[in-house]
Design a protein around this motif. Structure first.
Motif, short mmCIF file in Angstrom:
data_model
loop_
_atom_site.label_atom_id
_atom_site.label_comp_id
_atom_site.label_asym_id
_atom_site.label_seq_id
_atom_site.Cartn_x
_atom_site.Cartn_y
_atom_site.Cartn_z
N ARG A 90 -17.60 26.81 39.62
CA ARG A 90 -18.91 26.34 39.15
C ARG A 90 -19.82 25.99 40.33
NH1 ARG A 90 -15.47 23.45 35.52
NH2 ARG A 90 -15.73 24.04 33.32
N HIS A 91 -21.06 26.44 40.19
CA HIS A 91 -22.17 26.07 41.06
C HIS A 91 -23.16 25.35 40.15
CE1 HIS A 91 -26.05 26.81 43.11
NE2 HIS A 91 -25.35 26.75 44.22
N SER A 93 -25.99 26.04 39.34
CA SER A 93 -26.82 26.96 38.56
C SER A 93 -26.05 28.12 37.95
CB SER A 93 -27.96 27.51 39.43
OG SER A 93 -27.44 28.18 40.56
N TRP A 94 -24.75 28.22 38.17
CA TRP A 94 -23.98 29.33 37.58
C TRP A 94 -22.49 29.01 37.55
CZ3 TRP A 94 -20.50 30.72 41.20
CH2 TRP A 94 -20.86 30.66 42.56
N ALA A 95 -21.76 29.81 36.79
CA ALA A 95 -20.30 29.68 36.71
C ALA A 95 -19.70 31.08 36.69
CB ALA A 95 -19.88 28.90 35.47
N VAL A 96 -18.60 31.25 37.37
CA VAL A 96 -17.91 32.54 37.44
C VAL A 96 -16.43 32.33 37.19
CG1 VAL A 96 -17.21 34.42 38.98
CG2 VAL A 96 -19.58 33.63 39.01
N GLN A 118 -18.57 37.45 28.06
CA GLN A 118 -20.01 37.65 27.94
C GLN A 118 -20.55 36.96 26.70
OE1 GLN A 118 -20.30 41.92 28.00
NE2 GLN A 118 -20.14 42.06 30.23
N ALA A 122 -20.43 33.65 30.12
CA ALA A 122 -19.79 33.50 31.43
C ALA A 122 -19.61 34.85 32.10
CB ALA A 122 -18.43 32.80 31.29
N ARG A 123 -19.80 34.87 33.42
CA ARG A 123 -19.49 36.07 34.18
C ARG A 123 -18.03 36.04 34.59
NH1 ARG A 123 -23.71 36.48 38.94
NH2 ARG A 123 -23.44 34.23 38.97
#
Length: 322
Positions: A90-91, A93-96, A118, A122-123
């Motif tokens: 997690r960042h 501004s995003w999560a991977v 998707q 989530a990527r």
């Protein structure tokens, strides 16, 4: 955890009531002879098993992500358990999610799980420990070949290709850093929309059970009022337009060289003309009916992989569907 944090946990775990998320049994924090930190089941017969290679790969990815200052969770439950990620990064501004898949499963199973990620927004990137014929990492399915180490005291590598097309190996930690800092580029040749292209979806042969790219349609063809509305021609109708069938047949050697897992389309045998052309498995030559394909596989949003008749990969743009 740092070495100091891990040693502190080992000294105090008996009073913490630590249990395994997979089966609820008690666990013991352990350090292996090669320095890997992991939890060992305490006398439990757990149905969930992870190989040392799987644990090592997860640890390397997690540590590389944490070194970038990112928040990292392993075995992370998403959307009330709809998906469980090997590693969730997690960042603000995003999560991977990163999945490590060492045991061989059909590509279509990976794509189904990718769609699940998707769906929940989530990527996900995949590290697979075996070859997937004809597959190259792409934006919608970043799937990379993970090379297992020969011993458990060595770290895995990832096969990567540079801008000149040369393949090499990069350590998993370095690869993870490149992936999370935007230094992995997905190349998609910008082919003109007017170039006829073969569309396929991933499937599995009913006879040999191997992964195949099932040829479903020819796109960007001259519009035909009956068989190819909007320039999309179903593969089962390909034999009904002789000039396009001849064009496709001449392109088969190039297509199979570029995509060995691609099915070929042939004229139906006598008495079977009503079912249209059939696909044939590239591995065992089993005939595959194209009659029962769902109609939406011919819509642009469901197109899988595409190749021009010269064997070049092509990524449809907004104008491809016309």
């Amino acid at each position: 955890m740092s070495s100091a944090e891990w040693e502190a946990l080992k000294a105090s775990y008996r009073t913490r009531g630590l249990t395994a998320d997979c089966c609820g049994s008690a666990v013991v924090p352990v350090t292996s002879q090669t320095g890997w930190q992991f939890f060992c089941h305490k006398g439990a017969d757990c149905p969930v098993r992870e190989s040392p290679y799987h644990m090592i790969a997860k640890t390397v990815v997690a540590c590389a992500a944490a070194a970038l200052g990112l928040d990292v969770t392993t075995e992370a439950r998403l959307n009330d358990g709809a998906a469980i990620a090997d590693i969730l990064i997690r960042h603000p501004s995003w999560a991977v999610a990163v999945e490590v898949q060492l045991s061989r499963i059909p590509l279509i199973a990976i794509e189904d799980r990718q769609e699940r990620y998707q769906t929940i927004g989530a990527r996900c990137a995949w590290l697979v420990g075996y070859d997937v014929p004809g597959h190259h990492p792409r934006q919608d399915l970043p799937l990379f070949r993970l090379v297992r180490p020969k011993t458990t005291d060595a770290v895995p590598h990832v096969i990567v290709t540079d801008a000149d097309g040369h393949s090499g190996r990069t350590g998993l930690a370095g690869f993870t850093t490149m992936l999370l800092t935007g230094r992995i580029n997905f190349q998609g040749p910008a082919m003109p929309a007017s170039a006829p292209a073969v569309v396929s979806i991933t499937s599995e042969c009913w006879r040999c059970r191997r992964d195949i790219d099932l040829f479903t349609a020819l796109i960007n063809v001259p519009e035909h009022t009956i068989f190819a509305p909007r320039g999309v021609l179903s593969a089962r109708d390909l034999t009904k337009i002789p000039q396009l069938m001849a064009l496709y047949r001449s392109a088969i050697p190039k297509l199979l060289k570029a995509v060995p897992s691609l099915t070929t389309v042939r004229t139906p045998p006598p008495g079977k003309e009503a079912g249209g052309a059939r696909a044939h498995c590239p591995w065992c030559d089993a005939p595959i009916s194209l009659v029962k394909l769902p109609d939406d596989v011919f819509d642009s949003h469901r197109w899988g992989r595409c190749w021009t008749l010269s064997g070049d990969p092509w990524i449809p743009g907004p104008t491809a569907a016309r």
